[in-house]
Write an enzyme that holds these catalytic residues in place. Sequence first.
Site, PDB file in Angstrom:
ATOM      1  N   ASP A  73       0.864  -1.167   0.000  1.00  0.00           N
ATOM      2  CA  ASP A  73       0.000   0.000   0.000  1.00  0.00           C
ATOM      3  C   ASP A  73       0.906   1.225   0.000  1.00  0.00           C
ATOM      4  O   ASP A  73       1.932   1.234   0.685  1.00  0.00           O
ATOM      5  CB  ASP A  73      -0.918  -0.012   1.223  1.00  0.00           C
ATOM      6  CG  ASP A  73      -2.194   0.760   0.965  1.00  0.00           C
ATOM      7  OD1 ASP A  73      -2.690   0.761  -0.178  1.00  0.00           O
ATOM      8  OD2 ASP A  73      -2.716   1.386   1.918  1.00  0.00           O
ATOM      9  N   PHE A 153       2.517   6.444 -13.462  1.00  0.00           N
ATOM     10  CA  PHE A 153       1.076   6.398 -13.201  1.00  0.00           C
ATOM     11  C   PHE A 153       0.776   7.245 -11.965  1.00  0.00           C
ATOM     12  O   PHE A 153       1.684   7.777 -11.328  1.00  0.00           O
ATOM     13  CB  PHE A 153       0.608   4.946 -13.006  1.00  0.00           C
ATOM     14  CG  PHE A 153       1.108   4.296 -11.742  1.00  0.00           C
ATOM     15  CD1 PHE A 153       2.403   3.808 -11.677  1.00  0.00           C
ATOM     16  CD2 PHE A 153       0.308   4.173 -10.617  1.00  0.00           C
ATOM     17  CE1 PHE A 153       2.888   3.207 -10.519  1.00  0.00           C
ATOM     18  CE2 PHE A 153       0.770   3.562  -9.454  1.00  0.00           C
ATOM     19  CZ  PHE A 153       2.067   3.085  -9.416  1.00  0.00           C
TER      20      PHE A 153
END
Length: 196
Positions: A73, A153
């Site tokens: 994460d 991204f």
Amino acid sequence: MTTSPTTLVFATQNAHKAREIAQILGPQYRILTLPDIGCTEEIEETAPTLEANALLKARYVKEHYGYDCFSEDTGLEVDALGGAPGVHTARYAGEAKDPEANIALLLNNLAGHDNRRARFRTVIACIFGQREALIEGVCYGRIAPEKRGTGGFGYDPVFIPDGYEQTFAELGEAVKNQISHRAMATEKFRLWLQNA
Ligand code: IMP
């Protein structure tokens, strides 16, 4: 003598992350992602910290699919915003998780701030046999005044890592994969795997 690669399950649907981690780990490892093991449902990231969200994803896969695995994460922590968006990085501008809207909101919230210091923080959670571990990687930098570059991204077009003048999106994959938060965490993970 060549040895066959070790297969690892990476608890993600994010092809960008899988590609980055596969490149950083190198050809000794073959990475399977969630679609590869037949897991197409979204694992809700409902925990209040990056650490707990990473563990939640890895434990979900171990419990429902039986694989040893790792997950990660990542959050963007901006000093002038008190560490926001942090654990809310993906949904900063709403449930659509739209990178364009997230970046627009971030630039808007930083308008007028001189302090643009920020860091990306990645937490990898791994479960192998009876062992669980949390591993962290951090990349320090600053938020650019506007979007620049086409690579990468997420928030890459507005993150300038320390030591550079270009954004991650301008620097491209080869440079990013040497210095990024994910690269730092993955390198530690690789060492952990050697002793697992
Ligand atoms: P998550 O770790 O999938 O929850 O991602 C959190 C948010 O951070 C998403 O909006 C991602 O697009 C963004 N993100 C994660 N890693 C990176 C990165 O390496 N560069 C830019 N944005 C990232």
